[in-house]
Write an enzyme that holds these catalytic residues in place. Structure first.
Site, PDB file in Angstrom:
ATOM      1  N   HIS A 116       0.804  -1.272   0.091  1.00  0.00           N
ATOM      2  CA  HIS A 116      -0.083  -0.077  -0.102  1.00  0.00           C
ATOM      3  C   HIS A 116       0.971   0.936   0.203  1.00  0.00           C
ATOM      4  CE1 HIS A 116      -2.722  -3.198   1.778  1.00  0.00           C
ATOM      5  NE2 HIS A 116      -3.640  -2.375   0.944  1.00  0.00           N
ATOM      6  N   ASP A 187      -4.043  -5.883  -8.559  1.00  0.00           N
ATOM      7  CA  ASP A 187      -4.437  -5.062  -7.382  1.00  0.00           C
ATOM      8  C   ASP A 187      -4.480  -3.431  -8.005  1.00  0.00           C
ATOM      9  OD1 ASP A 187      -4.920  -4.467  -4.813  1.00  0.00           O
ATOM     10  OD2 ASP A 187      -3.067  -5.434  -3.950  1.00  0.00           O
TER      11      ASP A 187
END
Length: 261
Positions: A116, A187
């Protein structure tokens, strides 16, 4: 497609009043019939609110104790246990016509960095096939229809691009070597691992060229619209990319008709 991340534990996007799915790791020591009942109830509730795609189960084999981003989202440090319990999730979601997207190919468990924010690097190439990829191979062999590719660098395979942007990883290994014929998702390309080195437009292009069918981009409406306009203009100047998108669109529509009706 109406998609969600409803893994359980810390990743429950919908909070149901009468039911809460626990983390994957907490179920790996439980009776399989109890676990099946829990995931059945979760799938039932997702279907009731119109969800037909769940980015779950996580099939990363957590082999590094410093790996916080996967943590309890992983069923086990054992690839066989991971595959066993992930199959339960897929089976229960299939009963409600929910597409299970197994993730994060080819494995995010043997890493320390959180994708992230930063780009993780897989530090143990010797274990990649025997540990990390095994659950994906097993579940695909059993009929898993969708895979999400993670933002992790595997220098032993591709020293230039992370998996989600790598043709060597997506096309050469997942599609050709593993004979996967289902849908491939990236993703979110707006995560730190990608946006620290690529623009959203470039990440989208590299991902599609790598073999990804559906690129996930979570951003503001204004920014998303700008990127999509840039891509739209570019498509008319790039026939090869235009042709790839046409094939992807046909594959996605066909899949929806055959699996999500």
């Amino acid at each position: 497609m109406f998609c969600i991340d409803q893994e359980g534990g810390s990743v429950n996007r919908i909070k149901f009043n009468s039911f809460e799915l626990k983390s994957a790791n907490s179920y790996s020591s439980k009776d399989i019939h109890y676990v099946a009942q829990q995931y059945y109830e979760n799938a039932k509730k997702l279907a009731q609110v119109g969800i037909n795609v769940n980015f779950s189960p996580v099939v990363d084999v957590k082999r590094d104790i410093e790996n916080i981003v996967i943590g309890s989202r992983s069923f086990s440090h054992d690839p066989f246990v991971t595959a066993k319990y992930a199959q339960i999730v897929i089976d229960q979601q299939r009963k409600f016509n929910i597409l299970s997207v197994i993730k994060h190919f080819p494995g995010h468990g043997q890493t320390k960095a959180d994708s992230h924010y930063n780009l993780p690097i897989h530090s143990d190439p010797m274990s990649l096939e025997s540990y990390d990829i095994y659950p994906f191979f097993k579940l695909i062999s059993n009929g898993a229809n969708a895979v999400m590719v993670g933002h992790v660098m595997y220098p032993s395979i591709d020293s230039r691009y992370p998996a989600s942007l790598s043709k060597k990883m997506v096309t050469d290994i997942l599609i050709e070597d593993m004979k996967f014929e289902g849908l491939i998702f990236s993703d979110d390309i707006n995560m730190g691992a990608i946006k620290s080195a690529y623009t959203l437009k470039d990440a989208w292009v590299f991902s599609v060229k790598a073999g990804v069918d559906q690129v996930i981009m979570i951003s503001s409406y204004k920014r998303s619209k700008r990127v999509l306009n840039e891509l739209n203009k570019m498509l008319y100047r790039n026939k090869n990319l235009y042709d790839i998108l046409n094939i992807n669109s046909q594959q996605i529509l066909s899949f929806k008709q055959n699996h999500l009706n």
